[in-house]
Motif scaffolding. Structure first.
Motif, PDB file in Angstrom:
ATOM      1  N   PRO A 223       0.701  -1.262   0.080  1.00 56.98           N
ATOM      2  CA  PRO A 223      -0.043  -0.012  -0.119  1.00 56.98           C
ATOM      3  C   PRO A 223       0.754   1.352   0.028  1.00 56.98           C
ATOM      4  N   VAL A 224       1.832   1.365   0.906  1.00 59.72           N
ATOM      5  CA  VAL A 224       2.646   2.584   0.940  1.00 59.72           C
ATOM      6  C   VAL A 224       4.014   2.038   0.808  1.00 59.72           C
ATOM      7  N   LEU A 225       4.854   2.396  -0.167  1.00 58.84           N
ATOM      8  CA  LEU A 225       6.445   2.079  -0.464  1.00 58.84           C
ATOM      9  C   LEU A 225       7.205   3.234   0.029  1.00 58.84           C
ATOM     10  N   ILE A 226       8.436   3.034   0.746  1.00 60.49           N
ATOM     11  CA  ILE A 226       9.282   4.149   0.960  1.00 60.49           C
ATOM     12  C   ILE A 226      10.670   3.674   0.300  1.00 60.49           C
ATOM     13  N   LEU A 227      11.103   4.154  -0.589  1.00 64.72           N
ATOM     14  CA  LEU A 227      12.376   3.883  -1.339  1.00 64.72           C
ATOM     15  C   LEU A 227      13.330   5.017  -0.566  1.00 64.72           C
ATOM     16  N   ASP A 228      14.198   4.410   0.423  1.00 63.39           N
ATOM     17  CA  ASP A 228      15.112   5.136   1.253  1.00 63.39           C
ATOM     18  C   ASP A 228      16.335   5.119   0.609  1.00 63.39           C
ATOM     19  N   ASP A 229      17.232   6.451   0.447  1.00 64.14           N
ATOM     20  CA  ASP A 229      18.208   6.659  -0.142  1.00 64.14           C
ATOM     21  C   ASP A 229      18.389   6.432  -1.586  1.00 64.14           C
ATOM     22  N   LEU A 230      17.387   6.932  -2.513  1.00 64.08           N
ATOM     23  CA  LEU A 230      17.249   6.645  -3.817  1.00 64.08           C
ATOM     24  C   LEU A 230      18.519   7.563  -4.597  1.00 64.08           C
ATOM     25  N   GLY A 231      19.305   7.009  -5.147  1.00 60.19           N
ATOM     26  CA  GLY A 231      20.264   7.745  -5.934  1.00 60.19           C
ATOM     27  C   GLY A 231      21.637   7.448  -5.328  1.00 60.19           C
ATOM     28  N   ALA A 232      21.573   6.509  -4.180  1.00 58.60           N
ATOM     29  CA  ALA A 232      22.789   6.292  -3.666  1.00 58.60           C
ATOM     30  C   ALA A 232      23.575   4.660  -4.180  1.00 58.60           C
ATOM     31  N   GLU A 233      22.461   4.148  -5.094  1.00 55.06           N
ATOM     32  CA  GLU A 233      22.736   3.026  -6.004  1.00 55.06           C
ATOM     33  C   GLU A 233      23.497   3.188  -7.281  1.00 55.06           C
ATOM     34  N   THR A 234      24.273   2.228  -7.678  1.00 60.49           N
ATOM     35  CA  THR A 234      24.946   2.320  -8.682  1.00 60.49           C
ATOM     36  C   THR A 234      24.134   2.319 -10.040  1.00 60.49           C
ATOM     37  N   MET A 235      23.934   2.999 -10.799  1.00 58.71           N
ATOM     38  CA  MET A 235      22.887   3.021 -11.692  1.00 58.71           C
ATOM     39  C   MET A 235      23.292   2.317 -12.922  1.00 58.71           C
ATOM     40  N   SER A 236      22.145   1.609 -13.536  1.00 58.07           N
ATOM     41  CA  SER A 236      22.383   0.974 -14.782  1.00 58.07           C
ATOM     42  C   SER A 236      21.133   1.169 -15.513  1.00 58.07           C
ATOM     43  N   SER A 237      21.157   0.880 -16.959  1.00 54.97           N
ATOM     44  CA  SER A 237      19.885   0.970 -17.653  1.00 54.97           C
ATOM     45  C   SER A 237      18.848  -0.224 -17.195  1.00 54.97           C
ATOM     46  N   TRP A 238      19.392  -1.409 -16.661  1.00 53.32           N
ATOM     47  CA  TRP A 238      18.665  -2.400 -16.336  1.00 53.32           C
ATOM     48  C   TRP A 238      17.783  -1.958 -14.864  1.00 53.32           C
ATOM     49  N   VAL A 239      18.635  -1.536 -14.134  1.00 58.52           N
ATOM     50  CA  VAL A 239      18.097  -0.836 -12.650  1.00 58.52           C
ATOM     51  C   VAL A 239      17.044   0.078 -12.883  1.00 58.52           C
ATOM     52  N   ARG A 240      17.261   1.072 -13.897  1.00 57.00           N
ATOM     53  CA  ARG A 240      16.669   2.284 -14.057  1.00 57.00           C
ATOM     54  C   ARG A 240      15.094   1.717 -14.795  1.00 57.00           C
ATOM     55  N   ASP A 241      15.462   1.185 -15.929  1.00 56.06           N
ATOM     56  CA  ASP A 241      14.325   0.953 -16.651  1.00 56.06           C
ATOM     57  C   ASP A 241      13.252  -0.337 -16.175  1.00 56.06           C
ATOM     58  N   ASP A 242      14.077  -1.464 -16.011  1.00 57.45           N
ATOM     59  CA  ASP A 242      13.436  -2.817 -15.459  1.00 57.45           C
ATOM     60  C   ASP A 242      13.072  -2.912 -14.205  1.00 57.45           C
ATOM     61  N   ILE A 243      13.595  -2.222 -13.356  1.00 59.80           N
ATOM     62  CA  ILE A 243      13.305  -2.250 -11.948  1.00 59.80           C
ATOM     63  C   ILE A 243      12.416  -0.951 -11.273  1.00 59.80           C
ATOM     64  N   LEU A 244      13.102   0.104 -11.184  1.00 59.74           N
ATOM     65  CA  LEU A 244      12.574   1.398 -10.823  1.00 59.74           C
ATOM     66  C   LEU A 244      11.515   1.616 -11.590  1.00 59.74           C
ATOM     67  N   GLY A 245      11.511   1.782 -12.835  1.00 62.72           N
ATOM     68  CA  GLY A 245      10.658   2.087 -13.951  1.00 62.72           C
ATOM     69  C   GLY A 245       9.392   1.236 -13.806  1.00 62.72           C
ATOM     70  N   VAL A 246       9.595   0.111 -13.697  1.00 60.67           N
ATOM     71  CA  VAL A 246       8.433  -0.937 -13.646  1.00 60.67           C
ATOM     72  C   VAL A 246       7.801  -0.790 -12.388  1.00 60.67           C
ATOM     73  N   ILE A 247       8.280  -0.333 -11.108  1.00 60.87           N
ATOM     74  CA  ILE A 247       7.723  -0.362  -9.854  1.00 60.87           C
ATOM     75  C   ILE A 247       7.099   0.512  -9.838  1.00 60.87           C
ATOM     76  N   LEU A 248       7.641   2.095 -10.558  1.00 55.86           N
ATOM     77  CA  LEU A 248       6.808   3.270 -10.422  1.00 55.86           C
ATOM     78  C   LEU A 248       5.655   3.360 -11.292  1.00 55.86           C
ATOM     79  N   GLN A 249       5.990   2.712 -12.426  1.00 50.28           N
ATOM     80  CA  GLN A 249       4.731   2.720 -13.507  1.00 50.28           C
ATOM     81  C   GLN A 249       3.279   1.899 -12.810  1.00 50.28           C
ATOM     82  N   HIS A 250       3.687   0.837 -12.301  1.00 53.54           N
ATOM     83  CA  HIS A 250       2.523   0.014 -11.656  1.00 53.54           C
ATOM     84  C   HIS A 250       1.863   0.542 -10.629  1.00 53.54           C
ATOM     85  N   ARG A 251       2.756   1.289  -9.781  1.00 50.48           N
ATOM     86  CA  ARG A 251       2.258   2.177  -8.362  1.00 50.48           C
ATOM     87  C   ARG A 251       1.382   3.157  -8.856  1.00 50.48           C
ATOM     88  N   MET A 252       1.780   3.932  -9.846  1.00 53.55           N
ATOM     89  CA  MET A 252       1.012   4.892 -10.524  1.00 53.55           C
ATOM     90  C   MET A 252      -0.286   4.521 -11.032  1.00 53.55           C
TER      91      MET A 252
END
Length: 309
Positions: A223-252
């Motif tokens: 119901p409520v998700l808290i992503l703590d310390d976003l931006g501290a991760e090592t960024m990759s296209s896969w993390v951004r598009d297939d994880i973060l993007g998928v999570i945020l799209q669904h929750r939106m």
């Protein structure tokens, strides 16, 4: 320990306790819940009720414990975390025990923590309340006011609006999120707080052990998700598009609020999201992620001293 049935049988067989048993029987049969049960089952024979005074006594005692509940750890019931229920089977009174809401929540929390090891609530966060948050500068006062407003009015599934707390390391962003999570728990709204860098790494390992989809679905649907310390991760296209993007799209789409803490403001986070391990810059894909964050999370800057120092 002597059972309730044994105790009552002794009372029945002893003249000394006969009057006491009669008073107990009257108390049992005038209990509101028991009266409602008998009224709802008018075919129950008087003899069946008489044979089951001990069972009804047990139901009343255990149910009274539930009404005076002080928490799962202090549950005095014979089966800790279970509440009694009367039912009729083949014209006979039966008693069963079902897990209470606190028991169910505790089991779900254990399941989640076993599944997602980066789900973490440190002791100081467990103790976080709005009453104990320092209000030593204007930015913290504003952040706390916005946090209180969210925690007391959030309606997952109806509104997906969240918060984006940003500022330097150690200014208390996560602690405020802990207060939000605890306040939401009082409203029976589930919250998941994940340390984002660890969670992304854990999802990657989940591809190999077969837990990837289950872990991703858990975070997508809480119901409520808290992503703590976003931006501290090592960024990759896969993390951004297939994880973060998928999570945020669904929750939106499901109107489920997502909250964030970060050392970056929106512009800095957009720049961070545009980079990949391959060394390229993908601004369009970064803007797509940021559009979901900007539209559904109010940015709140927190300044102050490093409270972890």
């Amino acid at each position: 320990m002597e059972s309730i049935q044994e105790t009552l049988q002794k009372m029945k067989n002893s003249t000394k306790f006969l009057n006491q048993f009669q008073r107990l029987k009257e108390e049992v049969l005038t209990d509101k819940a028991i009266m409602n049960f008998i009224q709802a089952n008018p075919d129950i024979l008087e003899s069946e009720i008489e044979r089951n005074i001990s069972r009804l006594f047990e139901f009343r005692n255990e149910r009274n414990h539930c009404h005076r509940c002080t928490g799962l750890d202090l549950c005095p019931n014979m089966m800790k975390g279970y509440q009694p229920e009367l039912y009729l089977e083949r014209a006979q009174i039966q008693l069963k025990y079902n897990p209470c809401q606190m028991k169910l929540k505790a089991e779900e929390s254990k399941r989640q923590q076993k599944l997602v090891k980066s789900l973490y609530i440190p002791k100081e966060i467990l103790a976080a309340t709005f009453d104990h948050l320092d209000q030593d500068n204007r930015s913290r006062i504003l952040a706390i006011a916005k946090a209180v407003e969210f925690a007391t009015t959030a309606t997952p599934g109806t509104s997906g609006k969240g918060l984006y707390l940003h500022g330097k390391f150690g200014v208390g962003k996560t602690y405020i999120m802990g207060a939000i999570a605890n306040e939401l728990a009082e409203r029976n709204i589930s919250t998941m707080l994940v340390y984002t860098p660890d969670f992304f790494r854990e999802l990657k390992s989940g591809i190999h052990d077969g837990s990837y989809n289950e872990k991703l679905d858990l975070v997508k649907n809480v119901p409520v998700l808290i992503l703590d310390d976003l931006g501290a991760e090592t960024m990759s296209s896969w993390v951004r598009d297939d994880i973060l993007g998928v999570i945020l799209q669904h929750r939106m789409l499901e109107k489920l609020p997502t909250l964030y803490t970060s050392n970056y403001d929106f512009e800095e986070l957009e720049e961070h999201l545009s980079y990949s391990q391959k060394g390229g810059i993908e601004q369009l894909k970064s803007k797509r992620i940021m559009e979901r964050i900007r539209h559904f999370a109010e940015p709140i800057f927190i300044e102050g001293k490093n409270r972890r120092g």
